[in-house]
Scaffold this motif. Structure first.
Motif, mmCIF file in Angstrom:
data_model
loop_
_atom_site.group_PDB
_atom_site.id
_atom_site.type_symbol
_atom_site.label_atom_id
_atom_site.label_comp_id
_atom_site.label_asym_id
_atom_site.label_seq_id
_atom_site.Cartn_x
_atom_site.Cartn_y
_atom_site.Cartn_z
ATOM 1 N N SER A 76 -4.860 1.260 -3.926
ATOM 2 C CA SER A 76 -3.716 0.408 -3.614
ATOM 3 C C SER A 76 -4.049 -1.083 -3.768
ATOM 4 O O SER A 76 -3.148 -1.899 -3.815
ATOM 5 C CB SER A 76 -3.187 0.682 -2.193
ATOM 6 O OG SER A 76 -1.820 0.380 -2.148
ATOM 7 N N SER A 138 2.995 -9.185 0.906
ATOM 8 C CA SER A 138 3.745 -9.080 2.159
ATOM 9 C C SER A 138 4.702 -10.268 2.330
ATOM 10 O O SER A 138 5.794 -10.119 2.886
ATOM 11 C CB SER A 138 2.779 -8.995 3.334
ATOM 12 O OG SER A 138 1.733 -9.928 3.182
ATOM 13 N N ASP A 242 8.443 -2.445 -3.919
ATOM 14 C CA ASP A 242 7.121 -2.959 -3.556
ATOM 15 C C ASP A 242 6.274 -2.847 -4.818
ATOM 16 O O ASP A 242 5.885 -1.760 -5.226
ATOM 17 C CB ASP A 242 6.564 -2.112 -2.408
ATOM 18 C CG ASP A 242 5.124 -2.457 -2.059
ATOM 19 O OD1 ASP A 242 4.431 -3.091 -2.885
ATOM 20 O OD2 ASP A 242 4.689 -2.071 -0.969
ATOM 21 N N HIS A 268 -2.467 -10.984 -7.518
ATOM 22 C CA HIS A 268 -3.898 -10.779 -7.272
ATOM 23 C C HIS A 268 -4.312 -9.329 -7.511
ATOM 24 O O HIS A 268 -5.493 -9.053 -7.584
ATOM 25 C CB HIS A 268 -4.254 -11.227 -5.863
ATOM 26 C CG HIS A 268 -3.271 -10.800 -4.818
ATOM 27 N ND1 HIS A 268 -2.001 -11.310 -4.769
ATOM 28 C CD2 HIS A 268 -3.347 -9.908 -3.824
ATOM 29 C CE1 HIS A 268 -1.342 -10.754 -3.768
ATOM 30 N NE2 HIS A 268 -2.138 -9.888 -3.183
ATOM 31 N N LYS A 269 -3.371 -8.423 -7.621
ATOM 32 C CA LYS A 269 -3.729 -7.039 -7.944
ATOM 33 C C LYS A 269 -3.507 -6.801 -9.436
ATOM 34 O O LYS A 269 -4.440 -6.704 -10.215
ATOM 35 C CB LYS A 269 -2.890 -6.069 -7.118
ATOM 36 C CG LYS A 269 -3.171 -6.154 -5.629
ATOM 37 C CD LYS A 269 -2.347 -5.169 -4.827
ATOM 38 C CE LYS A 269 -2.670 -5.307 -3.343
ATOM 39 N NZ LYS A 269 -1.774 -4.507 -2.509
HETATM 40 C C1 LIG Z 1 -1.427 -4.606 -1.121
HETATM 41 C C2 LIG Z 1 -0.144 -3.938 -0.872
HETATM 42 C C3 LIG Z 1 0.893 -4.618 -0.189
HETATM 43 C C4 LIG Z 1 0.716 -5.973 0.454
HETATM 44 O O1 LIG Z 1 0.296 -6.963 -0.415
HETATM 45 P P1 LIG Z 1 -0.559 -8.210 0.101
HETATM 46 O O2 LIG Z 1 -0.645 -9.083 -1.090
HETATM 47 O O3 LIG Z 1 -1.873 -7.666 0.554
HETATM 48 O O4 LIG Z 1 0.197 -8.840 1.234
HETATM 49 C C5 LIG Z 1 2.098 -3.955 -0.060
HETATM 50 N N1 LIG Z 1 2.280 -2.712 -0.530
HETATM 51 C C6 LIG Z 1 1.297 -2.023 -1.158
HETATM 52 C C7 LIG Z 1 1.576 -0.631 -1.670
HETATM 53 C C8 LIG Z 1 0.052 -2.616 -1.349
HETATM 54 O O5 LIG Z 1 -0.921 -1.947 -1.962
#
Ligand SMILES: *Cc1c(COP(=O)(O)O)cnc(C)c1O
Length: 490
Positions: A76, A138, A242, A268-269
């Motif tokens: 995730s 978030s 999301d 960032h992901k």
């Molecule tokens: C990481 C994540 C979030 C939250 O993102 P942040 O950038 O850490 O606030 C929400 N939903 C999922 C499924 C995530 O993996």
């Protein structure tokens, strides 16, 4: 020596940096800051030489596990490699040294980059209106729920509930609660998707929004998404995406085409940024036309003369969510990523992410390891998959936590553990597209070695890690009784 804090090093008066001599008139302290705003005693700061400070931080950095030294399949979180090209571009002085209060007329390049990035993200999402402001996923969720409320209020109605699947990431219900809505959980069906009957039963006029990620946190693409969208839109509610799992579908399908109204990205992901430890990240959102009037201000605008400006004149806007324009360095890296890969490359990145995850799953199966660590749902996966450590715990007497800790001794960061909550002893594994086949094979071999060793002696895993700078930590204690203040004496 290495145990000393930075405050315990150095000598009074020692410095790491010599300031050039002042070439403007000095001003009395009182003029710079009134005494009532100043401390009575000067702050106790470390006084160290440059080698001392460099060694201190390098030593600390070596105590951490990091993506640059090992495989990091943290489900995730999409811990993909961060291309060094992005760092070079983000470090260009025109970007890195730009003052956030610079006049728009003197920051045209930065505004153009934001404008182009908004265009690219809008295309990837299939939703044309983008705000780069939110600082995290978030934060993007919060923006989305506040926009949902603004939209409903403008249309004279107002739900009190937001639906989320029981597989949702913890930030989803937290955001909903923070925005003043009630969280209503939707069950997961046998295939690992949204339970349509449960959704129908709970979809009433009090529902403002359904928050969903697809593929979901089980790594499964919900094929009923069009039906889900029809149910949600049928009651006049908003469908929120999301986007943390965009890495599985980027360039293949678009949330906007699936029927979503609002999407956040985790730059960032999906789009590579050094992350973890709290940031800096970015969670831009993309929205459909009916949500656009409420988007945060200021918006980046391109005038007819080609000049860029910041537009504050949006009467229905929910306003600002943070100071300045966002974490600008993340915009530069993301834009560099999108430009260097191009549309084809972005699609290929998600295809290889899905291929890598399925390869890993298939190898684990081939090695017979899924008997002790079965796949929780489905047969194939998206960019990540969830195993259950329950049979391993029953048969070998080691828990998912023990397996995770033992992986550190093999130079591998543990996958996400005990999430999603509905899977007993869960392990959520996301290899990302940037890992080689050899690395994936090494991971499978490490799992095999740990399970074989546990047959002989489960104590090794139970007391792991054995080779790291710190051993098994009391994580609950650290979270519940944090000691965050250090007494400094000189
Ligand atoms: C990481 C994540 C979030 C939250 O993102 P942040 O950038 O850490 O606030 C929400 N939903 C999922 C499924 C995530 O993996």
């Amino acid at each position: 020596m290495s145990a000393r804090t930075i405050f315990e090093q150095g000598r009074k008066g020692r410095r790491a940096f010599v300031c050039p001599e002042l070439d403007v008139p000095d001003r009395p302290r009182e003029e710079l800051l009134p005494s009532k705003l100043r401390r009575r005693e000067p702050a106790v700061l470390p006084e160290v030489s440059e080698p001392e400070i460099v060694r201190h931080y390098v030593r600390l950095s070596k105590k951490n596990f990091d993506l640059d030294s090992g495989f990091y399949p943290l489900g995730s979180c999409t811990m993909k490699h961060n291309p060094r090209l992005h760092e070079r571009v983000a470090g260009l002085p025109g970007y890195a040294r730009l003052h956030p209060l610079q006049r728009p007329a003197a920051a045209q390049g930065a505004l153009e980059l934001m404008w182009r990035l908004e265009g690219a993200l809008g295309e990837i999402a299939g939703l044309p209106y983008v705000s780069l402001q939110p600082s995290a996923g978030s934060h993007g969720e919060l923006a989305g729920v506040l926009l949902t409320r603004a939209y409903h209020e403008a249309n004279g109605q107002r739900g009190t509930k937001v639906l989320t699947p029981d597989t949702a990431h913890g930030t989803n219900p937290a955001t909903v609660t923070m925005a003043g809505y009630e969280v209503v959980k939707i069950a997961t069906d046998e295939a690992g998707g949204v339970d349509i009957d449960d959704l129908r039963a709970k979809a009433d006029e009090d529902v403002a929004c359904l928050m969903l990620t697809n593929p979901n946190t089980l790594g499964l693409f919900d094929r009923n998404i069009e039906e889900i969208a029809a149910i949600v839109h049928g009651i006049g509610a908003i469908l929120y995406y999301d986007g943390a799992n965009l890495n599985a579908v980027m360039g293949r399908t678009r949330p906007g085409d699936m029927g979503f109204d609002i999407v956040h990205f985790n730059l960032h992901k999906t789009f590579t940024q050094p992350h973890g430890g709290g940031g800096p990240g970015a969670g831009p959102i993309a929205v459909s036309e009916r949500i656009e009037p409420f988007l945060m201000t200021p918006r980046v605008r391109r005038g007819e003369d080609g000049e860029f400006d910041l537009d504050y004149d949006k009467p229905a806007s929910i306003g600002r969510l943070r100071g300045f324009q966002g974490n600008f360095g993340t915009f530069v890296r993301t834009y560099a990523y999108i430009c260097s890969l191009g549309a084809e490359g972005l699609r290929e990145a998600s295809e290889v992410a899905v291929l890598n995850a399925n390869y890993l799953l298939a190898r684990l199966g081939e090695m017979g390891l899924l008997e002790r660590l079965p796949l929780a749902y489905g047969e194939l996966c998206g960019h990540e998959f969830v195993l259950s450590g329950a049979p391993m715990k029953r048969d070998l007497g080691i828990r998912t936590l023990d397996l995770a800790k033992r992986l550190l001794d093999f130079g591998i960061h543990p996958p996400t553990v005990y999430f999603p909550l509905l899977v007993d002893e869960a392990l959520l594994i996301e290899p990302t597209e940037t890992e080689t086949k050899e690395t994936l094979d090494e991971f499978v071999e490490a799992i095999a070695a740990i399970l074989a060793e546990a047959e002989e002696d489960p104590e090794i895993a139970r007391t792991a890690p054995h080779t790291t700078p710190v051993r098994r930590l009391d994580e609950a204690g650290a979270a519940r009784n944090p000691i965050i203040r250090q007494e400094v004496t000189r």
